[in-house]
Motif scaffolding. Structure first.
Motif, PDB file in Angstrom:
ATOM      1  N   THR A  30      85.791 -10.006  -8.027  1.00 44.98           N
ATOM      2  CA  THR A  30      86.471  -8.706  -8.012  1.00 44.98           C
ATOM      3  C   THR A  30      87.896  -8.883  -8.510  1.00 44.98           C
ATOM      4  O   THR A  30      88.524  -9.943  -8.320  1.00 44.98           O
ATOM      5  CB  THR A  30      86.526  -8.105  -6.590  1.00 44.98           C
ATOM      6  OG1 THR A  30      87.238  -8.987  -5.732  1.00 44.98           O
ATOM      7  CG2 THR A  30      85.134  -7.877  -6.029  1.00 44.98           C
ATOM      8  N   LYS A  31      88.380  -7.868  -9.174  1.00 48.77           N
ATOM      9  CA  LYS A  31      89.780  -7.833  -9.608  1.00 48.77           C
ATOM     10  C   LYS A  31      90.143  -6.372  -9.834  1.00 48.77           C
ATOM     11  O   LYS A  31      89.363  -5.611 -10.418  1.00 48.77           O
ATOM     12  CB  LYS A  31      89.966  -8.638 -10.898  1.00 48.77           C
ATOM     13  CG  LYS A  31      91.419  -8.719 -11.317  1.00 48.77           C
ATOM     14  CD  LYS A  31      91.619  -9.654 -12.490  1.00 48.77           C
ATOM     15  CE  LYS A  31      93.096  -9.701 -12.839  1.00 48.77           C
ATOM     16  NZ  LYS A  31      93.374 -10.641 -13.912  1.00 48.77           N
ATOM     17  N   TYR A  34      88.987  -3.827 -12.718  1.00 46.43           N
ATOM     18  CA  TYR A  34      87.765  -4.320 -13.354  1.00 46.43           C
ATOM     19  C   TYR A  34      86.553  -3.969 -12.493  1.00 46.43           C
ATOM     20  O   TYR A  34      86.664  -3.768 -11.286  1.00 46.43           O
ATOM     21  CB  TYR A  34      87.804  -5.849 -13.528  1.00 46.43           C
ATOM     22  CG  TYR A  34      88.814  -6.287 -14.554  1.00 46.43           C
ATOM     23  CD1 TYR A  34      88.442  -6.500 -15.876  1.00 46.43           C
ATOM     24  CD2 TYR A  34      90.148  -6.487 -14.198  1.00 46.43           C
ATOM     25  CE1 TYR A  34      89.371  -6.914 -16.824  1.00 46.43           C
ATOM     26  CE2 TYR A  34      91.089  -6.888 -15.123  1.00 46.43           C
ATOM     27  CZ  TYR A  34      90.696  -7.101 -16.443  1.00 46.43           C
ATOM     28  OH  TYR A  34      91.610  -7.496 -17.370  1.00 46.43           O
ATOM     29  N   THR A  35      85.399  -3.934 -13.126  1.00 50.91           N
ATOM     30  CA  THR A  35      84.156  -3.697 -12.401  1.00 50.91           C
ATOM     31  C   THR A  35      83.789  -4.957 -11.625  1.00 50.91           C
ATOM     32  O   THR A  35      83.897  -6.062 -12.155  1.00 50.91           O
ATOM     33  CB  THR A  35      83.015  -3.365 -13.390  1.00 50.91           C
ATOM     34  OG1 THR A  35      83.405  -2.209 -14.153  1.00 50.91           O
ATOM     35  CG2 THR A  35      81.715  -3.089 -12.673  1.00 50.91           C
ATOM     36  N   THR A  36      83.365  -4.790 -10.379  1.00 51.27           N
ATOM     37  CA  THR A  36      82.920  -5.923  -9.572  1.00 51.27           C
ATOM     38  C   THR A  36      81.647  -6.498 -10.193  1.00 51.27           C
ATOM     39  O   THR A  36      80.755  -5.757 -10.596  1.00 51.27           O
ATOM     40  CB  THR A  36      82.635  -5.479  -8.127  1.00 51.27           C
ATOM     41  OG1 THR A  36      83.856  -5.000  -7.564  1.00 51.27           O
ATOM     42  CG2 THR A  36      82.099  -6.622  -7.271  1.00 51.27           C
TER      43      THR A  36
END
Length: 77
Positions: A30-31, A34-36
């Motif tokens: 995760t970030k 961004y998309t997980t």
């Protein structure tokens, strides 16, 4: 690692609770922004017990145990 839904840390070896099950490893990244992403490994083979109990038939020896006599061994059933 996963075995039937149970999670353990990446450094833990399989335990007796895992015997008879296949294991997978799942990681999630995760970030913010961004998309997980989640990825799961292919399953391992079935986990065996550390000292599995092996059974084998008992052979049978027949005849007279004396010099000059014949002994015969047959596999057990």
């Amino acid at each position: 690692m996963n075995s039937g839904g149970g999670l353990i840390r990446r450094a833990d070896p399989p335990s007796s609770a895992h015997v008879g099950k296949a294991l997978t490893f799942t990681v999630e990244g995760t970030k913010t922004g961004y998309t997980t992403a989640t990825k799961t490994s292919a399953a391992t083979g079935t986990v065996m017990a550390l000292n599995p109990v092996l059974t084998a038939p008992v052979p049978k020896i027949t005849g007279t145990a004396k010099v000059g006599y014949t002994l015969t061994a047959v596999p057990g059933t």
